[in-house]
Structure formats: structure tokens, C-alpha cells
Motif scaffolding. Structure first.
Motif, PDB file in Angstrom:
ATOM      1  N   ASP A 182       0.824  -1.204   0.000  1.00  0.00           N
ATOM      2  CA  ASP A 182       0.000   0.000   0.000  1.00  0.00           C
ATOM      3  C   ASP A 182       0.860   1.258   0.000  1.00  0.00           C
ATOM      4  O   ASP A 182       2.042   1.227   0.346  1.00  0.00           O
ATOM      5  CB  ASP A 182      -0.900   0.032   1.242  1.00  0.00           C
ATOM      6  N   VAL A 183       0.231   2.370  -0.380  1.00  0.00           N
ATOM      7  CA  VAL A 183       0.866   3.681  -0.290  1.00  0.00           C
ATOM      8  C   VAL A 183      -0.029   4.581   0.550  1.00  0.00           C
ATOM      9  O   VAL A 183      -1.235   4.685   0.288  1.00  0.00           O
ATOM     10  CB  VAL A 183       1.089   4.315  -1.679  1.00  0.00           C
ATOM     11  N   ILE A 196       1.333   4.931  -8.242  1.00  0.00           N
ATOM     12  CA  ILE A 196       1.078   3.568  -8.714  1.00  0.00           C
ATOM     13  C   ILE A 196       1.461   2.629  -7.580  1.00  0.00           C
ATOM     14  O   ILE A 196       2.592   2.662  -7.101  1.00  0.00           O
ATOM     15  CB  ILE A 196       1.884   3.234  -9.973  1.00  0.00           C
ATOM     16  N   ALA A 197       0.511   1.797  -7.140  1.00  0.00           N
ATOM     17  CA  ALA A 197       0.770   0.898  -6.023  1.00  0.00           C
ATOM     18  C   ALA A 197       0.256  -0.494  -6.329  1.00  0.00           C
ATOM     19  O   ALA A 197      -0.769  -0.656  -6.993  1.00  0.00           O
ATOM     20  CB  ALA A 197       0.110   1.433  -4.752  1.00  0.00           C
ATOM     21  N   SER A 200      -3.360  -0.925  -1.944  1.00  0.00           N
ATOM     22  CA  SER A 200      -4.310   0.187  -1.892  1.00  0.00           C
ATOM     23  C   SER A 200      -3.582   1.518  -1.744  1.00  0.00           C
ATOM     24  O   SER A 200      -2.391   1.562  -1.403  1.00  0.00           O
ATOM     25  CB  SER A 200      -5.283  -0.004  -0.724  1.00  0.00           C
ATOM     26  N   ILE A 201      -4.299   2.600  -1.995  1.00  0.00           N
ATOM     27  CA  ILE A 201      -3.746   3.951  -1.895  1.00  0.00           C
ATOM     28  C   ILE A 201      -4.619   4.752  -0.935  1.00  0.00           C
ATOM     29  O   ILE A 201      -5.846   4.786  -1.080  1.00  0.00           O
ATOM     30  CB  ILE A 201      -3.694   4.642  -3.267  1.00  0.00           C
ATOM     31  N   HIS A 202      -3.992   5.385   0.060  1.00  0.00           N
ATOM     32  CA  HIS A 202      -4.698   6.208   1.040  1.00  0.00           C
ATOM     33  C   HIS A 202      -4.118   7.618   0.970  1.00  0.00           C
ATOM     34  O   HIS A 202      -2.908   7.795   1.173  1.00  0.00           O
ATOM     35  CB  HIS A 202      -4.515   5.657   2.452  1.00  0.00           C
ATOM     36  N   ASN A 218      -4.015  -6.901  -8.218  1.00  0.00           N
ATOM     37  CA  ASN A 218      -4.766  -7.032  -6.972  1.00  0.00           C
ATOM     38  C   ASN A 218      -6.144  -6.396  -7.134  1.00  0.00           C
ATOM     39  O   ASN A 218      -6.324  -5.191  -6.989  1.00  0.00           O
ATOM     40  CB  ASN A 218      -3.998  -6.360  -5.834  1.00  0.00           C
ATOM     41  N   ARG A 219      -7.149  -7.217  -7.410  1.00  0.00           N
ATOM     42  CA  ARG A 219      -8.500  -6.711  -7.629  1.00  0.00           C
ATOM     43  C   ARG A 219      -9.161  -6.234  -6.333  1.00  0.00           C
ATOM     44  O   ARG A 219     -10.168  -5.532  -6.379  1.00  0.00           O
ATOM     45  CB  ARG A 219      -9.360  -7.799  -8.279  1.00  0.00           C
ATOM     46  N   GLY A 220      -8.609  -6.609  -5.203  1.00  0.00           N
ATOM     47  CA  GLY A 220      -9.177  -6.180  -3.936  1.00  0.00           C
ATOM     48  C   GLY A 220      -8.638  -4.852  -3.436  1.00  0.00           C
ATOM     49  O   GLY A 220      -9.061  -4.363  -2.390  1.00  0.00           O
ATOM     50  N   ALA A 221      -7.732  -4.257  -4.177  1.00  0.00           N
ATOM     51  CA  ALA A 221      -7.158  -2.971  -3.768  1.00  0.00           C
ATOM     52  C   ALA A 221      -8.201  -1.862  -3.864  1.00  0.00           C
ATOM     53  O   ALA A 221      -9.150  -1.936  -4.651  1.00  0.00           O
ATOM     54  CB  ALA A 221      -5.950  -2.641  -4.640  1.00  0.00           C
TER      55      ALA A 221
END
Length: 269
Positions: A182-183, A196-197, A200-202, A218-221
Motif C-alpha cells: 500500500d501507499v 502507482i501501487a 491500496s492507496i490512502h 490485486n482486484r481487492g485494492a
């Protein structure tokens, strides 16, 4: 009488280097595919500028003349092809980019050969260009990218979990590429920048640039931000643009996630 010892020739050093490359996979009918590409470029001008792009021709399977024409057409759109994937060929015409042999897809499970790529990587209209790491799992992109480095108040910091934490705002023109998790950005993300990660991105500020989560399959991101002013949001290649979010989720706290084969952007209460 003096004697001069012969100079020893310095050995040539060869180094392996990994980087993120974008894959374009043309499909028939080509004019419809190019129309979709033009729509993408129109929504994100300069997206391909300075980026290594691989042309995957295993779906289209054109002849050499058609490949030359396609490379030229893409060049006029500002897309420079760095290499070509075409099974059964080891070389093409001298004026064409080299053919990649034994290329592997970088996924969250590691490097996979073409035969073992997940079935979920479908090509369809509305899906962003694929991103894959060539010759390794650690990505090294072009200039301006922020990698994991020394810990500090303004330096990116990788946690033990593989999460990349960035405590400073991301400036216009910067590209954050993190293929290991994640980022988290504690500040804002400026227009003209990109994240680009693999995970997930927060973003705990305003997201004005482009964000691509789940970049390695990763489709769950998911993508979370406190204020959505993004130019583009993408998860596992499926994307929405600023104009598609106008009047719906712009200026609001949102999360973006995949629901089947559609990218949904919902507001957070």
C-alpha cells in the motif's frame, strides 16, 4: 631507459535493472481500439510521455508491414514503443523495436510466465494500459519517482508490512511507484503527479493527480482520499476519469473499488 607498464583495460560492467513498463494490447477492429486509446489520451494528456511502453501483439498477430504502420501511428500519438511481444518471433525488421523473449508478468504473487497469467487480466474497453515489471520484481521508473529511502519527516518510509508512507505532499510531476504494498500519503497529491501501487492507496489530503491501485493484479485494492479532485482513478487497470466523476463524487471524500468488472467511486460519510 624507462619502461612504461601497459595499462590494464577496465572491465565492462553489466547490471540488471527492473522498471515498470506499460503494456498496450491492440485488438481488432484496430480503428475502434485506436479510438478508445485517443479517448484515454484525451482524458490524460501526456500520460505516456517518457514512459517505456511494450506493444503486446499476441492478440492482434499482424504482419511486419502492419506492425511498422502501428508503431508509426502510436508514435504520432506521443507513444514510443520500447519493445514488442509476439510469440514465435525472435526478431522483426531492423527499424522496429526489439522483440521481448521470455517476458514475465509481475503480479502480487511474483513473476509469472505468459502461460500462467491470471484469467482475470481481460482486455476490454475502459481498462487502462497494463503495467508490468520487466526482469524483476523491484520497480525502478523514470525520473521524479520516489522510492523507499531514509526515514524522516519528509522522506518516504517503508513500514515492516511493506506499506510506503509519505509524510510530505506530492508535487506536480512526481511519480510514486511502489510494487510491494500500500501507499499512504499524509499530505495532498498535486495535479500532474501520479501514484502507482500494488496494493491500496490512502491519501489523507486532496487527491488531484492520478492514482492507480492494484497495479500488479490485486482486484481487492482500493483508493481512499479525503477530497477527490483526481484526474484519474484506476484499480487493476479499470479506470474512471475526472469528467466521469464530475457532479457525482468530485470534491468529496471517496473510496474507489472494483465491483465485478466495473470501477465504483462512492462517497464516504
Amino acid at each position: 631507459m624507462t619502461f612504461a607498464a601497459p595499462l590494464e583495460a577496465k572491465s565492462i560492467r553489466f547490471r540488471a535493472r527492473s522498471f515498470v513498463a506499460f503494456t498496450l494490447t491492440p485488438e481488432a477492429p484496430l480503428d475502434v481500439w485506436l479510438e478508445g486509446l485517443d479517448h484515454w489520451i484525451g482524458n490524460s494528456p501526456g500520460y505516456f510521455a517518457g514512459r517505456p511502453v511494450v506493444l503486446d501483439l499476441n492478440t492482434l498477430k499482424p504482419d511486419v508491414a502492419a506492425i511498422e504502420s502501428l508503431v508509426d501511428v502510436l508514435g504520432h500519438r506521443g507513444i514510443r514503443i520500447y519493445a514488442i511481444e509476439l510469440d514465435g518471433h525472435t526478431a522483426l525488421a531492423p527499424n522496429l523495436p526489439p522483440v521481448l523473449v521470455g517476458a514475465k508478468e509481475a503480479t502480487t504473487d511474483g513473476l509469472l510466465p505468459r502461460e500462467a497469467r491470471a484469467e482475470g487480466f481481460d482486455k476490454a474497453e475502459g481498462k487502462a494500459p497494463e503495467q508490468h515489471a520487466d526482469a524483476g520484481s523491484a520497480a525502478k521508473a523514470g525520473g521524479g519517482k520516489v522510492d523507499a529511502s531514509k526515514a524522516g519527516d519528509s522522506e518516504p518510509q517503508v513500514e515492516a508490512s511493506g506499506t510506503l508512507m509519505i509524510k510530505a505532499p506530492i508535487r506536480s510531476g512526481q511519480a510514486i511507484v511502489h510494487p510491494h504494498g500500500d501507499v499512504i500519503v499524509l499530505g495532498s497529491v498535486a495535479s500532474g503527479s501520479e501514484i502507482i501501487a500494488a496494493g491500496s492507496i490512502h491519501v489523507y489530503g486532496t487527491l488531484r493527480g492520478r492514482a492507480s491501485a492494484g497495479a500488479l493484479g490485486n482486484r481487492g485494492a482500493r483508493i481512499f482520499c479525503r477530497k477527490n479532485e483526481a484526474e484519474l482513478l484506476a484499480v487493476d487497470g479499470w479506470y474512471v476519469t475526472a469528467e466521469e466523476m464530475e457532479g457525482v463524487s468530485r470534491g468529496k471524500p471517496v473510496q474507489a473499488f472494483l465491483d465485478g468488472d466495473a470501477l465504483r467511486v462512492s462517497t464516504l460519510s
